[in-house]
Design a protein around this motif. Structure first.
Motif, PDB file in Angstrom:
ATOM      1  N   ALA A 129      15.880  76.228  45.447  1.00  0.00           N
ATOM      2  CA  ALA A 129      16.184  77.434  44.859  1.00  0.00           C
ATOM      3  C   ALA A 129      16.877  77.320  43.516  1.00  0.00           C
ATOM      4  N   LEU A 130      18.012  76.281  43.612  1.00  0.00           N
ATOM      5  CA  LEU A 130      19.167  76.744  42.092  1.00  0.00           C
ATOM      6  C   LEU A 130      18.357  75.908  40.974  1.00  0.00           C
ATOM      7  N   GLY A 131      17.562  75.127  42.010  1.00  0.00           N
ATOM      8  CA  GLY A 131      16.547  73.980  40.759  1.00  0.00           C
ATOM      9  C   GLY A 131      15.085  75.064  40.024  1.00  0.00           C
ATOM     10  N   ARG A 132      14.260  76.034  40.713  1.00  0.00           N
ATOM     11  CA  ARG A 132      14.465  77.597  39.633  1.00  0.00           C
ATOM     12  C   ARG A 132      15.269  78.129  39.476  1.00  0.00           C
ATOM     13  N   SER A 133      16.349  78.020  40.147  1.00  0.00           N
ATOM     14  CA  SER A 133      17.366  79.131  39.058  1.00  0.00           C
ATOM     15  C   SER A 133      18.304  78.213  37.479  1.00  0.00           C
ATOM     16  N   ALA A 134      18.343  76.882  37.886  1.00  0.00           N
ATOM     17  CA  ALA A 134      19.099  76.368  36.296  1.00  0.00           C
ATOM     18  C   ALA A 134      18.107  76.083  35.497  1.00  0.00           C
ATOM     19  N   GLY A 135      16.566  76.328  36.142  1.00  0.00           N
ATOM     20  CA  GLY A 135      14.931  75.831  34.502  1.00  0.00           C
ATOM     21  C   GLY A 135      15.736  76.744  34.084  1.00  0.00           C
ATOM     22  N   ASN A 136      15.059  78.097  35.015  1.00  0.00           N
ATOM     23  CA  ASN A 136      14.981  79.286  34.502  1.00  0.00           C
ATOM     24  C   ASN A 136      16.176  79.833  33.362  1.00  0.00           C
ATOM     25  N   ASN A 137      16.964  79.553  33.653  1.00  0.00           N
ATOM     26  CA  ASN A 137      18.454  79.871  33.206  1.00  0.00           C
ATOM     27  C   ASN A 137      18.818  79.236  31.758  1.00  0.00           C
ATOM     28  N   VAL A 138      18.230  77.677  32.146  1.00  0.00           N
ATOM     29  CA  VAL A 138      18.520  77.473  30.637  1.00  0.00           C
ATOM     30  C   VAL A 138      17.704  76.822  29.453  1.00  0.00           C
ATOM     31  N   ALA A 139      16.559  77.480  29.895  1.00  0.00           N
ATOM     32  CA  ALA A 139      15.082  78.155  28.681  1.00  0.00           C
ATOM     33  C   ALA A 139      15.995  79.140  28.390  1.00  0.00           C
ATOM     34  N   ALA A 140      16.298  80.340  29.028  1.00  0.00           N
ATOM     35  CA  ALA A 140      16.680  81.548  28.508  1.00  0.00           C
ATOM     36  C   ALA A 140      17.638  81.218  27.813  1.00  0.00           C
TER      37      ALA A 140
END
Length: 400
Positions: free
Chosen positions: A312-323
């Motif tokens: 879950a941390l990975g999914r969030s980090a990837g989304n937010n770094v792109a955002a």
């Protein structure tokens, strides 16, 4: 020139960060940003299974998956982080030093078991990294070549936490597979706690006790290993245990690369992050998985060093770094549902829910869930672009 999101690490946190970042870029039709993963191997090493036999099979290749979604893989060992210059220095497999620049960085370099400054600790095995787990497996298989003895047939597991319990519970079967089903084997857990399974709380304790009794796993409570040698261990109490096999499972610490970041860290070396998994005071730097001290909810619970949280941390980090590159709103990390599924060898497994670990399933039912987790749920998605990106949605709940 393309902007670059650089993700260091290809474990659960790193792999899911790469997929999630690509997902958001894809949704916005952006092909001017590249997602690059830097790691020693293009494979997910399924670390939660390293206590099992046939550990050399516990890897999932990532090359086809990365190719399918358009993630660039660079093979190398990260050594240096220059947050001011926005560059990561790494060592190639040929030993040459090289650098990669970035516009945004996700640190996902995981954690390692702590080997203390203890006399003879080099004689101990562990199940932390693949190479060490394979070394332990080869050692167990080689025991049959030794003359029968109490030492040959005895395993000492240092540490009675989650990994120590799972390792110890699996050991009777692993020893008998190597030495013969009629072999008299002995498995001893040495733990500083005053109660069996103290690190996991009251919830699963009864199951751990029952399983230990059924499997013949002994516990030395209120104890610590004072020294290790080729023939066994000496405890702080002075007790000597003859054992040809000692497995160290005590203590885990975040990757030492976190020490190169000028930011606050916790006692395990994890970087403090905000709700979007960005490191405060470090523009464009995100941390995820075992290197992130992230709040799971507003009740004071923080992510553990586990694949359940790393996914879950990975999914969030990837989304937010792109955002952060796209200028769109991030999705704050939240993981209020917490479960555990503790493998207890031939006895079965115990599945709990909540931070107080209330038992929901045990024995055969628990084992069935554990087998699903270990063989399906924690593995990467198939190398099919649309399905893989859909699986990286940060709003998907994780229960594994």
């Amino acid at each position: 020139m393309k902007q670059r999101i650089l993700i260091v690490g290809a474990g659960f946190g790193g792999m899911w960060s790469a997929l999630s970042a690509t997902r958001l870029l894809d949704q916005h039709g952006r092909d001017d940003v590249e997602v690059v993963v830097l790691a020693p191997q293009a494979e997910l090493r399924v670390r939660p299974r390293f206590y099992e036999p046939d550990v050399h099979k516990m890897v999932a290749p990532l090359g086809e998956l990365f190719d399918a979604v358009g993630v660039t893989f660079v093979q190398g060992f990260a050594e240096r982080i220059d947050t001011e210059g926005k560059r990561v220095g790494y060592r190639t497999t040929a030993g040459q030093f090289a650098e990669l620049g970035y516009d945004r960085l996700v640190l996902a370099t995981g954690s390692q078991v702590v080997r203390p400054a203890l006399a003879g600790v080099e004689h101990a095995f562990d199940v932390d990294q693949l190479e060490e787990a394979v070394r332990l497996e080869r050692h167990i298989q080689s025991l049959a070549k030794l003359p029968a003895s109490v030492s040959r047939n005895t395993v000492v597991v240092a540490g009675g936490g989650f990994t120590g319990i799972e390792t110890a519970a699996e050991m009777p079967a692993r020893l008998r597979a190597a030495l013969g089903e009629d072999a008299e084997v002995r498995v001893i857990v040495v733990d500083r706690g005053s109660e069996i399974g103290a690190a996991l709380g009251d919830g699963p304790r009864g199951a751990i006790i029952e399983a230990s009794e059924q499997l013949g796993v002994e516990w030395r409570l209120n104890s610590a290993v004072a020294s290790v040698d080729a023939g066994g261990v000496t405890l702080a109490s002075g007790e000597r245990i003859e054992a040809a096999t000692v497995v160290w499972t005590v203590g885990v610490r975040a990757s030492s690369l976190t020490e190169q970041v000028a930011a606050e860290r916790d006692g395990q070396g994890r970087l403090h992050v905000d709700a979007n998994l960005q490191v405060p005071g470090q523009e464009g730097l995100f941390a995820t998985g075992d290197v992130a001290r992230a709040a799971c909810d507003d009740q004071g619970n923080y992510a553990l060093m586990s694949c359940q949280h790393a996914i879950a941390l990975g999914r969030s980090a990837g989304n937010n770094v792109a955002a952060s590159l796209l200028g769109v709103a991030p999705i704050p990390y939240s993981q209020p549902k917490y479960v555990t599924c503790l493998d207890l060898g031939a006895w079965g497994a115990v599945f709990t829910e909540g931070w107080d670990r209330q038992i929901k399933f045990e024995k055969a039912e628990g084992k069935s869930i554990k087998q699903q987790i270990n063989s399906v749920w924690i593995y990467p998605p198939a190398a099919e672009r649309a399905a893989a990106l859909a699986a990286a949605d940060p709003l998907i709940p994780v229960v594994a």
